[in-house]
Motif scaffolding. Sequence first.
Motif, PDB file in Angstrom:
ATOM      1  N   THR A  28     152.246  13.093 -58.668  1.00  0.00           N
ATOM      2  CA  THR A  28     151.509  14.080 -59.467  1.00  0.00           C
ATOM      3  C   THR A  28     150.037  14.102 -59.080  1.00  0.00           C
ATOM      4  O   THR A  28     149.189  14.492 -59.869  1.00  0.00           O
ATOM      5  N   LEU A  29     149.754  13.684 -57.853  1.00  0.00           N
ATOM      6  CA  LEU A  29     148.376  13.597 -57.377  1.00  0.00           C
ATOM      7  C   LEU A  29     148.069  14.706 -56.376  1.00  0.00           C
ATOM      8  O   LEU A  29     148.937  15.140 -55.627  1.00  0.00           O
ATOM      9  N   CYS A  30     146.810  15.097 -56.330  1.00  0.00           N
ATOM     10  CA  CYS A  30     146.333  15.991 -55.294  1.00  0.00           C
ATOM     11  C   CYS A  30     146.508  15.272 -53.953  1.00  0.00           C
ATOM     12  O   CYS A  30     146.130  14.100 -53.811  1.00  0.00           O
ATOM     13  N   ALA A  31     147.096  15.944 -52.977  1.00  0.00           N
ATOM     14  CA  ALA A  31     147.373  15.330 -51.682  1.00  0.00           C
ATOM     15  C   ALA A  31     146.096  14.847 -50.988  1.00  0.00           C
ATOM     16  O   ALA A  31     146.136  13.876 -50.241  1.00  0.00           O
ATOM     17  N   LEU A  32     144.979  15.500 -51.249  1.00  0.00           N
ATOM     18  CA  LEU A  32     143.756  15.165 -50.520  1.00  0.00           C
ATOM     19  C   LEU A  32     142.777  14.298 -51.299  1.00  0.00           C
ATOM     20  O   LEU A  32     142.077  13.488 -50.708  1.00  0.00           O
ATOM     21  N   THR A  33     142.716  14.460 -52.608  1.00  0.00           N
ATOM     22  CA  THR A  33     141.764  13.648 -53.378  1.00  0.00           C
ATOM     23  C   THR A  33     142.419  12.439 -54.026  1.00  0.00           C
ATOM     24  O   THR A  33     141.727  11.523 -54.447  1.00  0.00           O
ATOM     25  N   GLN A  34     143.748  12.473 -54.125  1.00  0.00           N
ATOM     26  CA  GLN A  34     144.520  11.415 -54.791  1.00  0.00           C
ATOM     27  C   GLN A  34     144.162  11.282 -56.264  1.00  0.00           C
ATOM     28  O   GLN A  34     144.318  10.221 -56.855  1.00  0.00           O
ATOM     29  N   ARG A  35     143.700  12.387 -56.845  1.00  0.00           N
ATOM     30  CA  ARG A  35     143.358  12.390 -58.272  1.00  0.00           C
ATOM     31  C   ARG A  35     144.435  13.134 -59.049  1.00  0.00           C
ATOM     32  O   ARG A  35     145.015  14.104 -58.563  1.00  0.00           O
ATOM     33  N   ILE A  36     144.642  12.672 -60.276  1.00  0.00           N
ATOM     34  CA  ILE A  36     145.545  13.390 -61.178  1.00  0.00           C
ATOM     35  C   ILE A  36     144.807  14.635 -61.641  1.00  0.00           C
ATOM     36  O   ILE A  36     143.666  14.568 -62.091  1.00  0.00           O
ATOM     37  N   SER A  37     145.463  15.757 -61.516  1.00  0.00           N
ATOM     38  CA  SER A  37     144.834  17.025 -61.830  1.00  0.00           C
ATOM     39  C   SER A  37     145.911  18.074 -61.979  1.00  0.00           C
ATOM     40  O   SER A  37     147.052  17.858 -61.587  1.00  0.00           O
TER      41      SER A  37
END
Length: 166
Positions: A28-37
């Motif tokens: 469930t993470l952004c592929a590039l930032t690795q942040r949940i969003s």
Amino acid sequence: MKYRTLKKCLTLQWSDEIRRDMKDMFGTLCALTQRISRLDDDHFIAIATGHGGTYLGNIIPLSQSVNCSKNDANPFEWIRTRTDIDANRFADVVAYLADLNGLTFDEYRQFVDWCYANSRTIDEIKRDNERYGYVVSSLELWRESTGIAFPIRIDFGNHERKEAAS
């Protein structure tokens, strides 16, 4: 997403099962930032180029803000404008997409750059599809234009020739 792909007459091979495969890779993470969003399914090669399409080897989950920033830009040019994205993470995502497309990292970069340098209109896409007799993948067009001989590992499921009208 499907409407824009169909309107552009590009490869469309997307389903809930394929989306789950992508989620298995990125969670469930952004592929590039690795942040949940809140995530968007981003076309790495933008549909606006008249290339790519909607299939596992061209879609990554991006946060809405990252996706809006990338928009229709060549990702290799766009990434140079982003100081908040780790270059190694970007390289990992590119390697993942390259592998899904049966290419090396460098071949994939050449392919993406070719797509952006050779954008197509809807009429050009339709002519290419008519010439091949099916929805031809950008990977096939790139391979043909560069003379690079290699098998395409992806089954786009669209290689049955249309029967000629009698």
